[in-house]
Design a protein around this motif. Structure first.
Motif: not given
Length: 508
Positions: A31-36
Motif C-alpha cells: 500500500e505504501l508503494l502504491r501511494s508513492l
C-alpha cells in the motif's frame, strides 16, 4: 516540570502500532508503494516508467520492478542538479528547495539528496518520533521530557556556486533543525543560530556554553562528533563526568557510524547518569530503522513511513531483489529504497543483516564497497584512489599496495586515519606525502573535509612504510585462495582488524 506523563500516551500509541507488523508487513509495504506511485504518476519519471499503468495492478510490485531500473546516485545526478536549478516535477511532484549534502561517488565530490516536504513529514520527523516512542515504551521510568534534548546539527555550508534564491543545500541535520516545528523546538538546545553555525572553531565553544546551562535529559547525533562536544563541555565545566553537568541525562540516540568503538568511552563519560543508548539508522536518504528494546541492539525496520524497501542478497548480487516478505533471517542484503524524496529503486550502498523477520529487525553490516566511516567521514575507495594518484603525480612516488583504517580517539588524542603503504618508488619525504594526501582527500570528499576542518574532530592522517613483500605475505596468511588471479587487498576498512595484522607482520 516533567511533561513525560502528559505525552506518554501519544508516544506509546505510536510505538504499539508496530504490533501488527508481525503479520501485515507485506500489505503495509504494498500500500505504501502504491501511494508513492500515485503521488508521482505525473512527474517525468512517473510518465517515463508508466506509473499510471502500475496503479491498475492489485499488487504493483512486479510491474514496478520490471519498469523501473535499479540506480545509484550517478544515475540521477543530472536530474537532481536540474531540480536544484529550479525545475519542477522531475523525480517528485513540485519544486524541491532543500537538499542534503553527503559524500559523493566517483562522479563528484558530493551527493545532493532531495529533502522534500513529503519526506520530512512522512519519514524524517516520524523516524525521530519513533526513536523516542520505542525508548519510552522500553523504559517506564523515563523522565525524558523533564528537560531538553541536545541535537547536534551541521550547517548549510556547501560548494555549489550560484544557488537559486530559496534553495538550501547542506547537512541533513541542518534542514531538520531549521524546519523543526515550534513545539519540538521548545524542548531542544542549543538555539537554531548556534546549531547552524558553520565555523566549528566558533561553534564548539558556543555549543558548550549553551548546553552546559541547560537541563539536558537526552542527546542525539553521530558518536564521533558528539564526543568532541562532550569533551569541550567537560573541559569548560572542569568536570570528569556528564553527571556533574547533566545529572538527569538518560539516553543517547546515536547513528551514522558504528557505536561499538565508542561505547566504552561514553559509558565512562556518563558514569553516574541513568544512561541508556539507542541506535538509529538515519541517513541523508531517509530514516529507516530504530532500536526497539533497551536490551536488544538490533533495529526495527520502519515500514510505514514513506519508504518502500527491496533487498539484494549479497551472496548472489545478480539475483532478483526481494520485498520485505522475501528476506531470510541471518542473511545479509544490499538495501534498495524507493522514497518520498524522489529516489526510485535507489541503491544506498549499505548492507544489512536480517536479525528477525516477523517483524523485520536488522543490524547494519557495512557498505557494498570499501570505505572508512568510523568518524562520519564516509571516505570511499574511489576518493582514496583519486587522492593517492594525484599525490603520486605531485611527488614522483608510486604505490605498489596500500591499506588504511581508523585510529580511534584515546588518551586525550583525537582520532585519525592510518595508512600503511608498500612503495614501488618511495617519496623523498613520507611526512610530506602524508600531508599532501590529507589535503587531497579533503578536496575530493566533503565529509572528510568537514571532520578535518581545523583538526577539531580528526587529526591529520599518518603513513607507515611497509617492508617489501608485506601484502603478499598478508594475502598468503589470509588464505591461499586469495593468491590466485584476483589478488585483492582491502584498501579501506572501517575497523583495525586488517590494519593491526599488517602492522604485526610488518614488524617481524
Amino acid at each position: 516540570m516533567n511533561l513525560t506523563p502528559l505525552v506518554r500516551h501519544h508516544f506509546l500509541r505510536r510505538a504499539y502500532r508496530t504490533c501488527r507488523w508481525d503479520t501485515d508487513s507485506a500489505d503495509i509495504q504494498i500500500e505504501l508503494l502504491r501511494s508513492l506511485i500515485r503521488r508521482a504518476k505525473d512527474t517525468e519519471i512517473g510518465k517515463l516508467c508508466g506509473f499510471a499503468d502500475m496503479l491498475r495492478e492489485k499488487d504493483p510490485r512486479s510491474a514496478f520492478a520490471r519498469q523501473v531500473p535499479l540506480t545509484g546516485y550517478e544515475g540521477i545526478r543530472k536530474n537532481v542538479m536540474r531540480m536544484i536549478r529550479g525545475e519542477k516535477d522531475v523525480l517528485w511532484p513540485g519544486r524541491c528547495r532543500w537538499y542534503a549534502q553527503s559524500s559523493g561517488t566517483s562522479g563528484g565530490k558530493s551527493k545532493y539528496i532531495p529533502v522534500t516536504d513529503d519526506s520530512l513529514r512522512l519519514n524524517h520527523y516520524r523516524g525521530a518520533e519513533d526513536a523516542v516512542s520505542h525508548y519510552i515504551a522500553s523504559n517506564p521510568a523515563t523522565r525524558i521530557f523533564s528537560g531538553k534534548g541536545m541535537i547536534l546539527g551541521g550547517s548549510f555550508a556547501n560548494e555549489i556556486s550560484d544557488l537559486p534564491s530559496g534553495v538550501h543545500v547542506g547537512d541533513l541535520s541542518a534542514t531538520l533543525i531549521k524546519r523543526i516545528t515550534p513545539l519540538a523546538d521548545m524542548v531542544r538546545v542549543p538555539s537554531k543560530r548556534v546549531a547552524l553555525m558553520s565555523d566549528w572553531e566558533q561553534k564548539l565553544p558556543a555549543l558548550a556554553k549553551a548546553a552546559a546551562r541547560s537541563n539536558v535529559t537526552n542527546i542525539s547525533g553521530v558518536p564521533s562528533w558528539f564526543l568532541t562536544v562532550i569533551k569541550e563541555i567537560l573541559k569548560r565545566e572542569n568536570a570528569t563526568s556528564l553527571s556533574a553537568v547533566w545529572p538527569n541525562l538518560e539516553v543517547f540516540f546515536h547513528g551514522g557510524i558504528s557505536f561499538a568503538p565508542y561505547r566504552g568511552e561514553y559509558q565512562r563519560l556518563t558514569e553516574g547518569c541513568p544512561m541508556h543508548f539507542m541506535e538509529t539508522y538515519n541517513a541523508s536518504e531517509g530514516f529507516f530503522a530504530v532500536q526497539q528494546h533497551l536490551d536488544d541492539q538490533s533495529m526495527l525496520l520502519i515500514i510505514d513511513s514513506g519508504v518502500y524497501y527491496e533487498f539484494i542478497d549479497i551472496a548472489d548480487p545478480d539475483s532478483t531483489p526481494v520485498g520485505i516478505d522475501g528476506v531470510d533471517k541471518g542473511h545479509t542484503y544490499e538495501m534498495v529504497i524507493t522514497a518520498a524524496n524522489g529516489l526510485w529503486r535507489y541503491r544506498l550502498g549499505d548492507t544489512v543483516k536480517v536479525e528477525e523477520t516477523s517483524p523485520v529487525r536488522i543490524s547494519i553490516a557495512g557498505r557494498t564497497k570499501s570505505f572508512i566511516n568510523a568518524f562520519g567521514e564516509e571516505l570511499m575507495e574511489c576518493n582514496a584512489e583519486e587522492a593517492l594518484a594525484e599525490v603520486c603525480r605531485q611527488t614522483g612516488a608510486s604505490v605498489k599496495n596500500y591499506s588504511a583504517g581508523p585510529v580511534f580517539a584515546h588518551d586525550g588524542q583525537r582520532g585519525r586515519h592510518q595508512w600503511i603503504i608498500e612503495w614501488d618508488t618511495p617519496p623523498a619525504d613520507t611526512d610530506d606525502f602524508a600531508s599532501r594526501l590529507d589535503s587531497e582527500l579533503q578536496k575530493v570528499n566533503s565529509d572528510y573535509q568537514a571532520k578535518r576542518a581545523n583538526s577539531i574532530f580528526l587529526d591529520p592522517l599518518s603513513i607507515t612504510n611497509a617492508r617489501p613483500g608485506l601484502f603478499d605475505e598478508w594475502l598468503s596468511h589470509s588464505g591461499s585462495h586469495k593468491l590466485g588471479g584476483q589478488r585483492k587487498v582491502p584498501r579501506l576498512s572501517n575497523d583495525r582488524t586488517i590494519l593491526d595484522t599488517l602492522l604485526i607482520l610488518n614488524n617481524k
